[in-house]
Design an enzyme around this catalytic site. Structure first.
Site, PDB file in Angstrom:
ATOM      1  N   HIS A  48      -6.103 -20.892 -36.851  1.00 34.92           N
ATOM      2  CA  HIS A  48      -6.355 -22.248 -36.337  1.00 34.92           C
ATOM      3  C   HIS A  48      -7.532 -22.310 -35.357  1.00 34.92           C
ATOM      4  O   HIS A  48      -8.491 -23.059 -35.596  1.00 34.92           O
ATOM      5  CB  HIS A  48      -5.080 -22.838 -35.724  1.00 34.92           C
ATOM      6  CG  HIS A  48      -5.302 -24.125 -35.010  1.00 34.92           C
ATOM      7  ND1 HIS A  48      -5.716 -25.280 -35.649  1.00 34.92           N
ATOM      8  CD2 HIS A  48      -5.213 -24.442 -33.686  1.00 34.92           C
ATOM      9  CE1 HIS A  48      -5.857 -26.243 -34.751  1.00 34.92           C
ATOM     10  NE2 HIS A  48      -5.558 -25.767 -33.554  1.00 34.92           N
ATOM     11  N   HIS A  72      -9.025 -22.730 -27.105  1.00 34.18           N
ATOM     12  CA  HIS A  72      -8.434 -23.993 -26.654  1.00 34.18           C
ATOM     13  C   HIS A  72      -6.912 -23.986 -26.497  1.00 34.18           C
ATOM     14  O   HIS A  72      -6.361 -24.785 -25.761  1.00 34.18           O
ATOM     15  CB  HIS A  72      -8.875 -25.154 -27.562  1.00 34.18           C
ATOM     16  CG  HIS A  72      -8.176 -25.206 -28.883  1.00 34.18           C
ATOM     17  ND1 HIS A  72      -8.600 -24.496 -29.983  1.00 34.18           N
ATOM     18  CD2 HIS A  72      -7.077 -25.891 -29.293  1.00 34.18           C
ATOM     19  CE1 HIS A  72      -7.803 -24.752 -31.011  1.00 34.18           C
ATOM     20  NE2 HIS A  72      -6.870 -25.591 -30.616  1.00 34.18           N
ATOM     21  N   GLU A  76      -2.283 -23.062 -22.919  1.00 35.89           N
ATOM     22  CA  GLU A  76      -1.037 -23.759 -23.259  1.00 35.89           C
ATOM     23  C   GLU A  76      -0.015 -22.843 -23.947  1.00 35.89           C
ATOM     24  O   GLU A  76       1.177 -22.917 -23.668  1.00 35.89           O
ATOM     25  CB  GLU A  76      -1.363 -24.949 -24.184  1.00 35.89           C
ATOM     26  CG  GLU A  76      -0.176 -25.869 -24.390  1.00 35.89           C
ATOM     27  CD  GLU A  76      -0.505 -27.024 -25.339  1.00 35.89           C
ATOM     28  OE1 GLU A  76       0.328 -27.907 -25.454  1.00 35.89           O
ATOM     29  OE2 GLU A  76      -1.580 -27.017 -25.965  1.00 35.89           O
ATOM     30  N   ASP A  77      -0.478 -21.989 -24.844  1.00 37.63           N
ATOM     31  CA  ASP A  77       0.451 -21.260 -25.717  1.00 37.63           C
ATOM     32  C   ASP A  77       0.557 -19.760 -25.477  1.00 37.63           C
ATOM     33  O   ASP A  77       1.315 -19.085 -26.165  1.00 37.63           O
ATOM     34  CB  ASP A  77       0.033 -21.470 -27.196  1.00 37.63           C
ATOM     35  CG  ASP A  77       0.184 -22.920 -27.633  1.00 37.63           C
ATOM     36  OD1 ASP A  77       0.924 -23.654 -26.964  1.00 37.63           O
ATOM     37  OD2 ASP A  77      -0.443 -23.306 -28.629  1.00 37.63           O
ATOM     38  N   ASP A 139      -9.714 -29.987 -33.293  1.00 42.57           N
ATOM     39  CA  ASP A 139      -8.354 -29.429 -33.311  1.00 42.57           C
ATOM     40  C   ASP A 139      -7.454 -30.295 -34.201  1.00 42.57           C
ATOM     41  O   ASP A 139      -6.745 -29.808 -35.079  1.00 42.57           O
ATOM     42  CB  ASP A 139      -7.836 -29.392 -31.862  1.00 42.57           C
ATOM     43  CG  ASP A 139      -6.345 -29.097 -31.752  1.00 42.57           C
ATOM     44  OD1 ASP A 139      -5.899 -28.123 -32.372  1.00 42.57           O
ATOM     45  OD2 ASP A 139      -5.648 -29.833 -31.020  1.00 42.57           O
TER      46      ASP A 139
END
Length: 344
Positions: A48, A72, A76-77, A139
């Site tokens: 991704h 990106h 967050e992940d 995205d």
């Protein structure tokens, strides 16, 4: 999936001053950070961010934006933090990654109760750097290209509605017509695939006729412009299933009655030639009243420029024409992203 060297070579093709170290480092960092994660379709998650970076390189963006595309989702992940990114890649990239992360967090908090218009305003107001929005749109574009792999049908519908209500209008606001069209059509495929298939079937039925019409009309247009010493590039523009469906709904007509499925873009050397060409088309063929718009002298709010007209053309059918210069054409295709070309 693009390899690190392939991505770097792609960026080098339009940015000869690229220092490849940052992109190589960002690629390796993302690979390591996402190494245990999988996408909904069961493939490694790294596919991704690399695809997002690939989309950004299609827009010929600067290396900081492409590095952000790779990184990106790391704050967050994964275990990465703003400080880690800042230490490894500098403040510019860290701020961009942080901006993309904040939009994702707003989205989760906003939920379905928040009005799309309010959310769009919130995104625009909180994104100090337009490149944050470019990464977020890239995205979303990759997520929509792979939406059919999402097993939860409700999630598919929710994402498609969100795309139609928030991200397509955002892309439009930023002048990114090509991406807006693709986002709309991918959402349409999820939300009303039956209607989309009907339109595609209709397009296939008239495809052969359309191709020969395009060649005939292009030849007539070229001949007219050449006779008047105007150098032109002519591009056929086929409307997307969603834009045809929207026209059917708006005009309350049947699919069979929609004739202007094919449009023409006339790309010229300068603004003077644009107005000359317009005069030639209007002199030779009947123009359709109410269809002429001068977005060159009065650009749209998103800075889009072009002359729009519609004529009853050589085939005695309505033909939509857009007349513009190459810089105007580039802006019409990729919008604000065209301002970032070659910057690094």
């Amino acid at each position: 999936m693009l390899k690190s060297e392939e991505l770097i070579n792609k960026v080098k093709s339009y940015n000869k001053f690229l220092n490849p170290e940052t992109l190589t480092k960002a690629y390796e960092f993302a690979l390591k950070a996402h190494r245990t994660q999988k996408r909904d379709e069961g493939v490694p998650y790294i596919i991704h961010p690399v695809a997002v970076a690939d989309i950004l390189s299609d827009l010929k963006l600067d290396s900081a934006t492409i590095a952000t595309g790779l990184l990106h989702d790391t704050i967050e992940d994964t275990h990465a933090t703003y400080d880690t990114i800042k230490e490894e890649f500098g403040q510019e990239v860290a701020d961009l990654v942080d901006g993309v992360t904040k939009i994702s967090q707003f989205q989760k908090k906003a939920g379905e109760n928040s009005k799309a218009e309010n959310f769009r305003k919130l995104i625009l107001a909180t994104s100090k750097d337009i490149r944050v929005l470019l990464v977020k749109i890239a995205d979303r574009l990759h997520n929509m290209r792979t939406i059919t792999f999402v097993k939860d049908k409700e999630k598919q519908i929710r994402k498609a509605k969100e795309t139609m209500e928030i991200y397509s209008p955002l892309a439009d606001r930023m002048g990114m017509n090509r991406i807006r069209d693709e986002l709309e059509d991918l959402s349409f495929q999820v939300l009303n695939n039956e209607a989309r298939e009907l339109i595609k079937k209709r397009l296939d039925e008239i495809k052969e006729n359309r191709t020969s019409s395009f060649k005939t009309i292009s030849f007539e247009f070229s001949d007219l412009l050449n006779q008047n010493k105007i150098n032109a590039k002519i591009i056929g523009r086929e409307k997307t299933p969603f834009s045809i469906w929207r026209k059917v709904q708006k005009k309350r007509v049947s699919l069979e009655q929609i004739t202007d499925i094919m449009g023409f873009r006339i790309i010229l050397d300068n603004v003077e030639d644009c107005y000359k060409a317009l005069g030639l088309f209007h002199s030779k063929w009947h123009c359709i009243p109410g269809k002429f718009k001068d977005y060159i002298s009065s650009p749209k709010i998103n800075k889009y420029q072009s002359l729009h007209t519609a004529i009853i053309g050589p085939t005695k059918r309505p033909i939509e024409i857009q007349i513009r210069t190459m810089p105007m054409h580039e802006f019409a295709e990729i919008g604000v992203a065209s301002h970032w070309k070659y910057k690094s």
